[in-house]
Design a protein around this motif. Structure first.
Motif, PDB file in Angstrom:
ATOM      1  N   ARG A 105      22.826  78.074 -35.684  1.00 48.70           N
ATOM      2  CA  ARG A 105      21.879  78.727 -34.788  1.00 48.70           C
ATOM      3  C   ARG A 105      20.935  79.662 -35.551  1.00 48.70           C
ATOM      4  N   LEU A 106      20.990  79.580 -36.854  1.00 50.93           N
ATOM      5  CA  LEU A 106      20.183  80.468 -37.695  1.00 50.93           C
ATOM      6  C   LEU A 106      18.865  79.749 -38.047  1.00 50.93           C
ATOM      7  N   LEU A 107      17.748  80.371 -37.688  1.00 50.20           N
ATOM      8  CA  LEU A 107      16.423  79.790 -37.953  1.00 50.20           C
ATOM      9  C   LEU A 107      15.822  80.433 -39.194  1.00 50.20           C
ATOM     10  N   LEU A 108      15.225  79.580 -40.017  1.00 47.69           N
ATOM     11  CA  LEU A 108      14.542  80.052 -41.229  1.00 47.69           C
ATOM     12  C   LEU A 108      13.036  79.984 -40.982  1.00 47.69           C
ATOM     13  N   CYS A 109      12.337  81.111 -41.136  1.00 47.83           N
ATOM     14  CA  CYS A 109      10.881  81.186 -40.894  1.00 47.83           C
ATOM     15  C   CYS A 109      10.159  80.403 -41.974  1.00 47.83           C
ATOM     16  N   ASP A 110       9.212  79.546 -41.543  1.00 50.46           N
ATOM     17  CA  ASP A 110       8.435  78.772 -42.512  1.00 50.46           C
ATOM     18  C   ASP A 110       7.355  79.604 -43.194  1.00 50.46           C
ATOM     19  N   GLY A 111       7.220  80.833 -42.743  1.00 48.02           N
ATOM     20  CA  GLY A 111       6.178  81.659 -43.333  1.00 48.02           C
ATOM     21  C   GLY A 111       6.706  82.636 -44.352  1.00 48.02           C
ATOM     22  N   CYS A 112       7.824  83.264 -44.049  1.00 48.58           N
ATOM     23  CA  CYS A 112       8.309  84.318 -44.938  1.00 48.58           C
ATOM     24  C   CYS A 112       9.754  84.111 -45.403  1.00 48.58           C
ATOM     25  N   ASP A 113      10.460  83.021 -44.926  1.00 51.37           N
ATOM     26  CA  ASP A 113      11.848  82.696 -45.310  1.00 51.37           C
ATOM     27  C   ASP A 113      12.866  83.671 -44.727  1.00 51.37           C
ATOM     28  N   ASP A 114      12.446  84.469 -43.745  1.00 47.63           N
ATOM     29  CA  ASP A 114      13.459  85.329 -43.086  1.00 47.63           C
ATOM     30  C   ASP A 114      14.268  84.474 -42.129  1.00 47.63           C
ATOM     31  N   SER A 115      15.525  84.943 -41.834  1.00 47.30           N
ATOM     32  CA  SER A 115      16.456  84.191 -40.982  1.00 47.30           C
ATOM     33  C   SER A 115      16.704  84.959 -39.698  1.00 47.30           C
ATOM     34  N   TYR A 116      16.733  84.164 -38.611  1.00 44.69           N
ATOM     35  CA  TYR A 116      16.960  84.745 -37.303  1.00 44.69           C
ATOM     36  C   TYR A 116      17.845  83.787 -36.513  1.00 44.69           C
ATOM     37  N   HIS A 117      18.846  84.381 -35.768  1.00 44.05           N
ATOM     38  CA  HIS A 117      19.615  83.582 -34.812  1.00 44.05           C
ATOM     39  C   HIS A 117      18.721  83.270 -33.621  1.00 44.05           C
ATOM     40  N   ILE A 118      18.836  82.087 -33.093  1.00 47.75           N
ATOM     41  CA  ILE A 118      17.998  81.745 -31.958  1.00 47.75           C
ATOM     42  C   ILE A 118      18.317  82.596 -30.748  1.00 47.75           C
ATOM     43  N   PHE A 119      19.511  83.095 -30.706  1.00 43.75           N
ATOM     44  CA  PHE A 119      19.879  83.912 -29.557  1.00 43.75           C
ATOM     45  C   PHE A 119      19.547  85.364 -29.804  1.00 43.75           C
ATOM     46  N   CYS A 120      19.258  85.699 -31.076  1.00 42.65           N
ATOM     47  CA  CYS A 120      18.862  87.088 -31.352  1.00 42.65           C
ATOM     48  C   CYS A 120      17.360  87.299 -31.175  1.00 42.65           C
ATOM     49  N   LEU A 121      16.626  86.230 -31.048  1.00 43.65           N
ATOM     50  CA  LEU A 121      15.184  86.365 -30.913  1.00 43.65           C
ATOM     51  C   LEU A 121      14.791  86.877 -29.540  1.00 43.65           C
ATOM     52  N   ILE A 122      13.668  87.499 -29.438  1.00 48.51           N
ATOM     53  CA  ILE A 122      13.132  87.974 -28.167  1.00 48.51           C
ATOM     54  C   ILE A 122      11.781  87.280 -27.976  1.00 48.51           C
ATOM     55  N   PRO A 123      11.739  86.426 -27.012  1.00 50.00           N
ATOM     56  CA  PRO A 123      12.821  85.905 -26.161  1.00 50.00           C
ATOM     57  C   PRO A 123      13.710  84.936 -26.936  1.00 50.00           C
ATOM     58  N   PRO A 124      14.946  84.796 -26.581  1.00 44.32           N
ATOM     59  CA  PRO A 124      15.866  83.891 -27.286  1.00 44.32           C
ATOM     60  C   PRO A 124      15.465  82.442 -27.044  1.00 44.32           C
ATOM     61  N   LEU A 125      15.838  81.579 -27.990  1.00 41.84           N
ATOM     62  CA  LEU A 125      15.537  80.154 -27.892  1.00 41.84           C
ATOM     63  C   LEU A 125      16.791  79.404 -27.530  1.00 41.84           C
ATOM     64  N   HIS A 126      16.644  78.397 -26.723  1.00 45.14           N
ATOM     65  CA  HIS A 126      17.784  77.580 -26.332  1.00 45.14           C
ATOM     66  C   HIS A 126      18.120  76.588 -27.410  1.00 45.14           C
ATOM     67  N   ASP A 127      17.111  75.990 -28.052  1.00 38.90           N
ATOM     68  CA  ASP A 127      17.343  74.987 -29.079  1.00 38.90           C
ATOM     69  C   ASP A 127      16.535  75.364 -30.306  1.00 38.90           C
ATOM     70  N   VAL A 128      16.889  74.707 -31.357  1.00 39.35           N
ATOM     71  CA  VAL A 128      16.116  74.890 -32.592  1.00 39.35           C
ATOM     72  C   VAL A 128      14.786  74.161 -32.395  1.00 39.35           C
ATOM     73  N   PRO A 129      13.679  74.861 -32.508  1.00 38.28           N
ATOM     74  CA  PRO A 129      12.381  74.205 -32.287  1.00 38.28           C
ATOM     75  C   PRO A 129      12.080  73.158 -33.342  1.00 38.28           C
TER      76      PRO A 129
END
Length: 1483
Positions: A297-321
């Motif tokens: 559930r950890l997303l890697l930003c294509d711009g800066c390589d930072d990692s975010y859980h999809i459920f930690c995002l505001i708004p949270p994501l249901h699936d990996v885009p």
């Protein structure tokens, strides 16, 4: 749902269209200046050249290869582009969220998300609209119909698509960030506008001025291809076959995304749930929770390589885009980037002209589904504006714009180009409308810019296709522009006037503020268009036109213009600047300074370049330059004073022309410096203008350096020279205005106006309307002056001076025209020197008319006054209506005067004159005086003609009328006052007749005998007098008798073929001594001596005849003849002595010449007994039987027949009866008297015994040989005949003998005396008896010639002894004489008026010799005393006597006075002594 239908396009009004004539078309700038007041009100105008102006297309088509610009139509329109930018932002937002934006449909139209978002924001935001329930209101504002619950749909779409973006923009948290799309929604493909602007236009020109304005102040970006999610065909509306598809469609466009250069690494797309485990997974931790758990559930930003859980995002994501994903940090950074400037991208391929044309025609025919030439321009125009306003259809076209003509060649012919110009097209090379020439014409200020600026001084080419457009813009430096469409389909133009430029800019900024926030100079980039209807709805005046091939479109300073092409075409455009642009150009530089926009050229540099040429500058341009120089110098002075106050003390003179524009631009406002600039040593290569000295650096002001081109002292003379040039024009302008507006009380002279025109031409003053007016005024004044001068000096005068000729000039001024013409002098703005004279002419014309009126009203005006008045009209070159009538009256007056003069001189008034006057009068105009004179003249002519005929008949009548009849007719004729030749002839005839009668009567008065010459003259004059003259017949009879008498006398005296006249024979000789001259005819002698009439000497016969004719009576005539006889005797005696002396041998006779041949004597010679000259026997005629005792006379001495006296006496008697004096009669009378006197002298000589003395002298003297032979000069000659020698003669006997020979009458005494003298002085020496000789001589004498009586002395004695027999013979002769008289009487009865009398009967007996015994004579009974001196002593049985009826009563023998018995009985006889009392019969 579909997008609401936009309003249909309404074409703006048409701009003005001008069609110049050839004269107007000759000067482009003059014509543009002429139409500028009209055309600048619309900003643009169209000019149609004359139809014959068709320049050849000279572009090098084979070399022309260009790369066009790509134009997406809906990106051009400002409001559409704002919508597209907004949609791109929304799409990018959701794309970064891993979602795809799909635009929903409402009511079958695409929902306008930009307008929905704008209206919700205007209503207070989403929350406020929901709270106040304004969604229905918003739906209505969006164009949806109310009552269909559209508001709820709009709320749902806004909340789903726009609300998360707005929350993100405001930074608020969203409870739930999900994008759910309806199946009917249309997927939106971002246009990615900023990323398509990386390709810049090529700089094809040495000075690419428009490339500068295309550049932006952005940093460098790199591009990479993006991934196309879905391929869909371009939305294309087909005519009649268009079907809107619901599935997503997009154009096949290469997407370019931009990333900062500081991110050199590209990241691939990562799906967290599909990544394989990595030994580096522990390195990735959620930046929200700080944990590395739930790696799937950890997303890697294509711009800066930072990692975010999809459920930690505001708004949270249901699936990996799927696809790329950006963290909130990168999302905020990416969406917060400022928008880049919009521009056209270049096409990926290059075209030739033919390839581009094929593509363009194919596109248009496919799009409209019809041939390109059949598509209406209105349809294309509406379709264009529909396409630029829609976001549903993306139509892309290509436009070959800003192609440098310097590289590929102009469409117009050039002098040094590859294009070969035909001779008939050579004038296009220098035509002002050739766009290569127009910017550099003398009237264009751009010619003073040294650099070649593409697009401004060098034309740009434009190759268009359907829908390709040029956006709203104004020209660089707000200059003029001119566009010529060489060929192809029309180009549609839209323009706004220059005064509406700021209004248009404000409207576009208000309607599309987003564009101007990021791009303040958007309108300078030529990339933005706006619907003309939108602008017009906001109060901007817009005008349109369709430019067809061969037409010009001109845009005026600061006039916004745009447009598009109807199809494939080729156009060419260039800028130009006239003097009226200069203030606008300076204002533009100030405007550019505020916008920090590059200048294409330095305005101050251009002004200074013009100031250098002040002396040759156009004066109007000098006036404009003066104003520019004044503003420029004053501003420069102000700025330099400001810099000086700041403490800038260092200065350096710099030649700015050698610096490139980049090195002399202000780094603050980008204005090109020329007059001055500020630099600092700390910033090499940087410069600021004097407006921004503080923006260069932070150094102290004392470190700054002022770079200047001119000192102020150098600028002021330049300004002064321009001012001088301009003010000379201003002074001229003021003078012309004063003259034309009639300012001032005193008018100028025409010469001053000429000097003003000449000044304008020599100083090349502008061809303004004021100059045209001045020329027109001068031309009119010249015409007036010339016409006035012609009127004054009469050059147009063609009348004849006689006053009767008609004027041949049909263009003369009337009096009213002259009066109006004189009044024009007051209207002229100048004075002409002929004005006073012409006014005087008008005064003279008025005076002429008054005098004419007075003369025409007179009943009989004098011709002198009329002629004088007509002569006055000769100096009046004006149409005078009175002239014709005056000429008529002049002709009448002259005719009347001629009639009066002829009447006053009747002696010269002949019939021809009367007929001529009548003929002339018939041709005159009718008038009472003429008619009266004609009647009188006609009456006089009739009377005169009648009398002329009557008199002529009187004069020509045969027989002639009496003088009384003619005199009666003359009395009647004398009262006719005319010259009548026949009547005058009648008068002359009567006068002559009276004179003739008087002279005829005078001849008969006093018993005077008339002279023959007077009678002949009277008869001669009578021949020319046609009057019955009673004395004429009697005078004619007298003259006839005289002529008969002269003929009888000539027969009696003249030899046959005698060279002598009767008068020569009868008169004593006047030509004695001319024996050696040849005898000449009488007429020749008279002609020779006619010049000596006035002489009193009687040296010729003519003198004698003249004196005899002029003698008054017979006594004077006899005296004259006696004088001639005396002279004859003297000369002849001297001649005899001279001739005799020549023959004396003792004398020197070396030059002796004798005879008629004038040769020396020789051989047999004959000696004349009278003149004693000798003649050769061969030269003269001699009588062969001439014997001794016969005298021989030479041809000159032998002059007549020498008739016997009895034949001569009747001639004198008959002449006395005629009673006419004539020279021959006087000579005959003198001859008879001389004969009688000579006879008396001979009788006296016998009585006194003179003859016996001769015999004694002869016996005493030596004997003289009769046949003497002599020798003279050795030549011997001898005389054949015996002559009486002179030695024995005494003077008295010699004179007696000479005079006897001179008498032209045969007398027995002459021969007896000669024989006696010869026998005594030269006796015949012969042996025979003398008696025998005498007997023979007697016999020879009886048989001899009647001219010489050869009876000697012995015969005289014998006759005396035999008296009785002689008397018997006399009786017989008397009877014979009586018989002869009877015969004559019978002849006289037969012809009573005969003028010639018969000759007297020949008488054989001669008068008794005076030597006979007088006693015997006295005793004779038959003899009685006859009173006639020449009594013939008739004998016979009956002797008839007649007594004189005059005063003497003497008796005469009828025979002696030449009368017959019958005539003596019938007529009275008056003797010669009674008819001529001065006659003396004695000696």
């Amino acid at each position: 749902m579909t997008q609401p239908q936009l309003n249909e396009f309404i074409p703006p009004p048409e701009c003005p269209v001008f069609e110049p004539s050839w004269e107007e078309f000759a000067d482009p700038f003059a014509y543009i200046n002429k139409i500028r007041p009209i055309a600048e009100k619309t900003g643009i105008c169209k000019v149609r050249p004359p139809p014959e102006w068709q320049p050849p297309f000279a572009c090098d088509v084979d070399r022309l290869k260009f790369t066009p610009r790509i134009q997406r139509l809906n990106e051009l329109e400002a409001q559409t582009r704002v919508k597209l930018n907004f949609l791109d932002q929304i799409a990018k937002f959701w794309e970064l969220q891993g979602c795809t934006l799909k635009i929903p449909h409402v009511e079958r139209k695409i929902l306008d998300l930009y307008q929905l978002n704008k209206l919700v924001n205007e209503e207070g935001g989403f929350d406020a609209v929901c709270r106040e329930r304004r969604w229905t209101k918003i739906s209505v504002r969006l164009g949806f119909a109310p009552g269909k619950a559209i508001g709820s749909h709009l709320r749902a779409h806004y909340e789903r698509i726009l609300y998360p973006y707005n929350l993100f923009q405001t930074g608020d948290n969203q409870p739930r960030a999900t994008l759910t799309n309806d199946t009917k929604d249309k997927e939106y493909t971002p246009h990615d506008l900023p990323q398509r602007q990386s390709v810049q236009p090529q700089e094809t020109c040495s000075i690419a001025r428009r490339a500068k304005r295309m550049r932006s102040e952005r940093g460098c970006v790199k591009t990479e291809p993006g991934e196309v999610c879905e391929n869909r065909p371009n939305l294309r509306r087909r005519m009649g076959t268009y079907v809107g598809k619901q599935e997503p469609v997009r154009m096949a466009i290469t997407e370019v995304k931009r990333e900062p250069i500081k991110h050199p690494t590209d990241y691939e797309e990562t799906v967290l749930d599909k990544r394989p485990p990595s030994n580096k997974v522990d390195q990735y931790m959620c930046l929200v929770c700080g944990k590395g758990t739930a790696e799937d559930r950890l997303l890697l930003c294509d711009g800066c390589d930072d990692s975010y859980h999809i459920f930690c995002l505001i708004p949270p994501l249901h699936d990996v885009p799927k696809g790329d994903w950006r963290c909130p940090k990168c999302l905020a950074q990416e969406c917060g980037k400022p928008p880049v400037a919009f521009g056209f991208e270049q096409a990926s391929r290059s075209y030739t002209l033919q390839a581009f044309g094929d593509m363009a025609d194919s596109f248009k025919s496919d799009y409209f589904n019809m041939p390109v030439h059949m598509v209406p321009t209105e349809l294309v125009e509406k379709e264009f504006w529909r396409l630029v306003s829609t976001i549903e259809e993306d139509v892309t076209v290509e436009y070959g714009a800003d192609i440098a003509s310097k590289e590929f060649g102009s469409g117009f012919p050039l002098s040094n180009s590859h294009f070969e110009v035909s001779p008939e097209d050579e004038h296009y090379l220098s035509s002002g409308w050739n766009l290569n020439n127009m910017p550099v014409l003398d009237s264009s200020v751009l010619t003073h810019i040294t650099a070649d600026i593409c697009g401004m001084k060098l034309p740009w080419l434009y190759v268009g296709m359907c829908f390709s457009s040029f956006c709203w813009h104004i020209e660089d430096h707000w200059s003029y522009s001119i566009n010529y469409l060489h060929w192809g389909e029309p180009k549609t133009w839209y323009g706004a006037p220059g005064y509406a430029a700021e209004h248009l800019e404000s409207v576009m900024k208000n309607l599309a503020p987003e564009l101007f926030e990021s791009q303040p100079d958007l309108l300078h980039q030529l990339v933005t268009i706006m619907n003309p209807n939108t602008l017009m709805n906001n109060g901007v005046p817009i005008y349109r036109t369709n430019q067809c091939a061969g037409e010009f479109v001109i845009t005026f300073p600061r006039a916004y213009h745009s447009g598009f092409n109807q199809g494939f075409n080729f156009a060419e455009a260039v800028n130009f600047c006239t003097m009226d642009w200069m203030p606008i150009g300076r204002e533009c530089v100030t405007h550019y300074r505020q916008l920090s926009r590059y200048c294409v050229f330095s305005h101050d540099e251009m002004v200074c370049n013009m100031a250098y040429k002040a002396d040759t500058m156009d004066v109007e341009l000098a006036s404009a330059v003066q104003k520019e120089m004044t503003v420029m110098v004053q501003e420069e002075q102000r700025l330099r004073e400001k810099i000086n106050k700041m403490g800038v003390v260092q200065s350096l003179q710099v030649d700015y022309e050698v610096l490139p524009d980049e090195e002399r631009q202000c780094c603050k406002c980008r204005t090109t410096c020329y007059l001055s600039g500020i630099t600092c040593a700390c910033s090499p290569g940087k410069m600021v203008c004097l407006y921004h000295p503080r923006d260069l650096c932070s150094c102290p002001h004392s470190n700054l350096t002022l770079h200047y081109k001119f000192t102020l002292d150098e600028l002021y003379p330049m300004m002064a020279s321009v001012k001088l040039r301009a003010e000379s024009y201003k002074d001229w302008l003021c003078s012309v205005q004063d003259i034309l507006e009639n300012k001032g009380n005193k008018k100028r002279g025409l010469e001053e106006l000429h000097s003003l025109v000449e000044l304008a031409e020599t100083r090349a003053f502008p061809q303004i309307s004021l100059l045209d007016r001045l020329r027109k005024v001068v031309s009119e004044a010249d015409k007036v002056a010339v016409m006035a001068q012609q009127l004054l000096n009469g050059k147009r005068q063609t009348r004849y001076r006689s006053g009767g000729g008609k004027s041949q000039n049909q263009n003369e001024l009337t009096v009213e025209e002259l009066r109006s013409f004189v009044r024009q002098f007051d209207n002229l703005p100048c004075n002409i020197r002929q004005a006073p004279l012409l006014k005087d002419l008008l005064t003279r014309v008025d005076d002429f008319q008054q005098r004419s009126q007075r003369l025409l009203s007179d009943e009989s005006p004098g011709p002198l006054e009329l002629q004088e008045l007509l002569d006055v009209s000769l100096g009046l070159d004006v149409e005078l209506p009175q002239l014709a009538l005056l000429r008529e009256r002049l002709e009448q007056a002259r005719w009347l005067e001629a009639v009066q003069q002829a009447s006053n001189r009747p002696e010269s008034l002949c019939l021809d004159t009367m007929r001529r006057l009548i003929d002339q009068g018939v041709g005159l105009a009718p008038h009472s005086s003429v008619e009266r004179a004609m009647a009188r003249l006609q009456e006089l002519l009739t009377v005169s003609e009648q009398w002329e005929e009557r008199v002529l008949s009187l004069l020509e009548a045969r027989p002639y009328h009496s003088i009384a009849t003619l005199n009666a007719a003359l009395q009647e004729v004398e009262n006719i006052p005319a010259y009548l030749p026949n009547c005058l002839q009648l008068k002359d005839v009567i006068t002559k007749a009276k004179k003739w009668l008087h002279e005829a009567e005078a001849l008969q008065l006093g018993g005077r005998i008339p002279v023959l010459d007077s009678l002949a003259e009277l008869l001669l004059r009578a021949e020319s007098i046609p009057v019955r003259l009673d004395p004429l017949s009697r005078l004619e009879a007298l003259v006839s008798d005289v002529q008969t008498w002269k003929e009888s006398a000539a027969k009696t005296f003249l030899l046959k073929n005698s060279p002598f006249s009767l008068l020569e024979v009868l008169c004593p000789r006047c030509d004695v001594g001319a024996v050696h001259q040849k005898s000449r005819p009488k007429k020749a002698k008279e002609a020779t001596q006619i010049s000596k009439k006035s002489s009193t000497k009687l040296e010729s016969l003519c003198d004698v005849e003249r004196v005899l004719s002029e003698s008054k009576d017979s006594a004077s005539a006899m005296a004259t003849l006696a004088e001639v006889r005396q002279r004859e005797m003297e000369i002849l005696l001297a001649l005899r002595t001279s001739n005799e002396s020549k023959l004396v041998p003792a004398e020197n006779c070396c030059a002796l010449s004798v005879c008629v041949c004038q040769k020396a004597p020789s051989g047999a010679m004959m000696q004349c007994e009278l003149c004693r000259d000798v003649f050769h026997c061969g030269c003269v005629t001699t009588t062969a039987d001439l014997g001794y005792g016969q005298a021989w006379l030479c041809p000159l001495c032998h002059r007549s027949r020498k008739p016997p006296l009895d034949k001569v006496l009747p001639l004198l008697a008959s002449l006395q009866r005629i009673r006419v004096r004539l020279p021959e009669g006087d000579a005959l009378r003198f001859l008879i008297e001389r004969t009688v006197r000579w006879q008396h002298r001979v009788q006296q000589a016998c009585t006194e015994g003179v003859l016996e003395k001769v015999s004694k002298m002869g016996r005493v003297g030596p004997g003289i040989s009769s046949h003497l032979t002599q020798e003279i000069n050795g030549s011997y000659f001898h005389t054949e005949h015996q002559s009486v020698p002179l030695e024995g003669l005494g003077p008295e006997l010699e004179e007696l003998m000479v005079e006897g020979f001179l008498l032209q009458v045969t007398l027995p005494e002459t021969e007896q005396l000669y024989r006696y003298l010869l026998s005594k002085l030269a006796p015949l020496l012969s042996h025979s008896a003398p008696c025998e000789n005498n007997t023979e001589q007697d016999q020879q004498s009886q048989r001899g010639s009647p001219h010489h009586n050869r009876n000697g002395v012995s015969s005289v004695k014998k006759e005396t002894g035999n008296g009785p027999s002689k008397r018997t013979k006399r009786r017989k002769d008397s009877s014979d004489s009586q018989h002869s008289e009877k015969a004559k009487k019978c002849r006289k009865k037969k012809s009573k008026k005969s003028k010639v009398r018969s000759e007297e009967t020949k008488r054989t007996c001669s008068p008794t010799h005076p030597v006979s015994d007088p006693a015997a004579s006295d005793s004779e009974e038959d003899y009685s005393l006859c009173a006639a001196p020449w009594c013939r002593e008739p004998e016979g049985d009956e002797v008839n006597w007649v007594q004189c009826d005059g005063s003497c009563n003497q008796w005469f023998h009828q025979v002696c006075v030449g009368l017959s018995a019958e005539r003596a009985e019938l007529e009275d006889y008056i003797c010669i002594s009674c008819t001529q009392p001065d006659y003396d019969g004695g000696e």
